[in-house]
Design a protein around this motif. Structure first.
Motif, PDB file in Angstrom:
ATOM      1  N   ILE A 208       0.857  -1.183   0.000  1.00 59.24           N
ATOM      2  CA  ILE A 208       0.000   0.000   0.000  1.00 59.24           C
ATOM      3  C   ILE A 208       0.894   1.233   0.000  1.00 59.24           C
ATOM      4  O   ILE A 208       1.724   1.407   0.891  1.00 59.24           O
ATOM      5  N   ALA A 209       0.712   2.076  -1.010  1.00 60.49           N
ATOM      6  CA  ALA A 209       1.595   3.230  -1.167  1.00 60.49           C
ATOM      7  C   ALA A 209       1.457   4.215  -0.014  1.00 60.49           C
ATOM      8  O   ALA A 209       2.442   4.733   0.506  1.00 60.49           O
ATOM      9  N   ASP A 210       0.214   4.498   0.403  1.00 57.50           N
ATOM     10  CA  ASP A 210      -0.036   5.450   1.485  1.00 57.50           C
ATOM     11  C   ASP A 210      -0.990   4.804   2.472  1.00 57.50           C
ATOM     12  O   ASP A 210      -2.209   4.832   2.296  1.00 57.50           O
ATOM     13  N   TYR A 211      -0.444   4.182   3.506  1.00 56.27           N
ATOM     14  CA  TYR A 211      -1.220   3.421   4.483  1.00 56.27           C
ATOM     15  C   TYR A 211      -2.293   4.300   5.128  1.00 56.27           C
ATOM     16  O   TYR A 211      -3.464   3.929   5.210  1.00 56.27           O
ATOM     17  N   SER A 212      -1.896   5.469   5.598  1.00 54.16           N
ATOM     18  CA  SER A 212      -2.820   6.341   6.307  1.00 54.16           C
ATOM     19  C   SER A 212      -3.978   6.787   5.421  1.00 54.16           C
ATOM     20  O   SER A 212      -5.144   6.753   5.825  1.00 54.16           O
ATOM     21  N   ALA A 213      -3.667   7.186   4.186  1.00 58.90           N
ATOM     22  CA  ALA A 213      -4.704   7.660   3.275  1.00 58.90           C
ATOM     23  C   ALA A 213      -5.663   6.540   2.910  1.00 58.90           C
ATOM     24  O   ALA A 213      -6.882   6.747   2.826  1.00 58.90           O
ATOM     25  N   ARG A 214      -5.115   5.340   2.694  1.00 57.89           N
ATOM     26  CA  ARG A 214      -5.965   4.204   2.346  1.00 57.89           C
ATOM     27  C   ARG A 214      -6.904   3.864   3.500  1.00 57.89           C
ATOM     28  O   ARG A 214      -8.107   3.609   3.303  1.00 57.89           O
ATOM     29  N   PHE A 215      -6.376   3.873   4.692  1.00 55.19           N
ATOM     30  CA  PHE A 215      -7.180   3.537   5.853  1.00 55.19           C
ATOM     31  C   PHE A 215      -8.288   4.567   6.054  1.00 55.19           C
ATOM     32  O   PHE A 215      -9.449   4.225   6.280  1.00 55.19           O
ATOM     33  N   THR A 216      -7.937   5.843   5.956  1.00 56.95           N
ATOM     34  CA  THR A 216      -8.927   6.902   6.127  1.00 56.95           C
ATOM     35  C   THR A 216     -10.015   6.809   5.070  1.00 56.95           C
ATOM     36  O   THR A 216     -11.207   6.989   5.352  1.00 56.95           O
ATOM     37  N   SER A 217      -9.618   6.522   3.840  1.00 58.85           N
ATOM     38  CA  SER A 217     -10.579   6.390   2.747  1.00 58.85           C
ATOM     39  C   SER A 217     -11.575   5.268   3.018  1.00 58.85           C
ATOM     40  O   SER A 217     -12.783   5.420   2.795  1.00 58.85           O
TER      41      SER A 217
END
Length: 331
Positions: A265-274
């Motif tokens: 996952i390129a951006d863990y935080s952004a993916r999780f928030t999404s």
């Protein structure tokens, strides 16, 4: 009407007041705080990490309370490690069983290895979480659970609230898993357990640590994902010992289950928030989020969706999950 402090961080005094009023609760907080709560209608577990209104937070002076449904029949019990299968016998036909188990305990091992074989495990909702500690206290503190009816603390039992719902209500257990399978290869293990050295990848035997290195995952940030009759369940990597080649997991692997490494996952935080932005919170009773999501997603001080709850050391949605968020809703 449900108390406005029904699913949020509160002060110790506010939690005491709710318990004295007879409110049925699930409570998360430090051992020091939970030990000060009076006897009453609650179960609890240790954790000092939370997803709160303002985002992820480490707190030693607040506890998180989740109000169990009004109008329900509730029975609070403890189960020793060798009694855990009795949970299904006591589980209501319509409702749910909320379970809290200490991390690293024999009870957790028994649950994680045995619950998939319990009769009715997928028919009666079992939901909950694994208690932990402040990571600064590793090696100094032991995760605990609390049975509120006598305010007792335990380090090797499961505490359970069996909640019977009226006929017009239904319990719904859901998971948020931000990971997808990398289906380029299939991993199998020789036996059940939380420690492995060898594995078989696409029919070829190799050391699992070598496989992780070949995929750039020697730091263990990405879990492996088991295919449990079509359900994807994460198993997270706890540690990798270069000298012995031993890899330790937070949950057991099974010899009859096919596993795949999770895609990067390129951006863990952004993916999780999404993913959390798309969650339905209608009828929410409780939610819990894995400590690894909190750490890898760098969620301290960050708001990720509207769901609040304890940060936990394993999540229970019928079976044990890792790096997952679990919600319980009553509709």
């Amino acid at each position: 009407m449900k108390n406005v402090l029904s699913n949020t961080l509160v002060s110790l005094e506010e939690a005491k007041d709710l318990i004295r009023k007879g409110e049925p609760l699930s409570v998360a907080g430090s051992e020091e705080l939970l030990a000060q709560l009076p006897a009453g209608n609650w179960i609890g577990g240790t954790s000092s990490y939370f997803m709160a209104e303002g985002g992820g937070v480490l707190s030693s002076d607040q506890v998180f309370v989740s109000h169990l449904p009004e109008g329900a029949g509730i029975c609070f019990k403890t189960y020793e490690a060798d009694q855990l299968h009795d949970i299904m016998d006591d589980a209501p036909d319509n409702g749910f069983s909320m379970v809290i188990i200490p991390s690293g305990s024999g009870a957790l091992r028994q649950f994680s290895e045995g619950s998939r074989y319990w009769e009715d495990i997928l028919l009666k909702p079992v939901v909950g979480w694994v208690s932990g500690i402040n990571l600064a206290d590793l090696g100094k503190a032991v995760p605990k659970v609390f049975l509120g009816t006598d305010a007792s603390a335990h380090d090797n039992v499961a505490v359970v609230a069996h909640v019977s719902l009226p006929a017009h209500q239904l319990a719904l257990v859901e998971t948020v898993n931000i990971f997808e399978r990398d289906e380029s290869c299939v991993i199998r293990f020789d036996e059940r357990g939380t420690e492995v050295v060898d594995c078989v990848v696409d029919g070829q035997r190799m050391k699992f640590i070598d496989f992780l290195k070949s995929k750039g995952n020697e730091d263990g940030k990405l879990p492996i994902i088991g295919n449990f009759s079509g359900a994807n369940i994460n198993v997270s990597i706890q540690s990798v010992d270069e000298e012995s080649g031993k890899v330790t997991f937070y949950a057991p692997v099974f010899q009859d289950v096919e596993y795949s490494l999770a895609k990067d996952i390129a951006d863990y935080s952004a993916r999780f928030t999404s993913e959390l932005d798309n969650c339905d919170s209608t009828g929410l009773v409780s939610s819990c989020n894995c400590i690894l999501n909190y750490l890898h997603g760098e969620l301290e001080g960050k708001k990720a969706g509207e769901l609040q709850g304890p940060i936990t050391f394993g999540e229970i949605a019928y079976l044990l999950h890792n790096q997952t968020l679990v919600t319980l809703r009553v509709l």
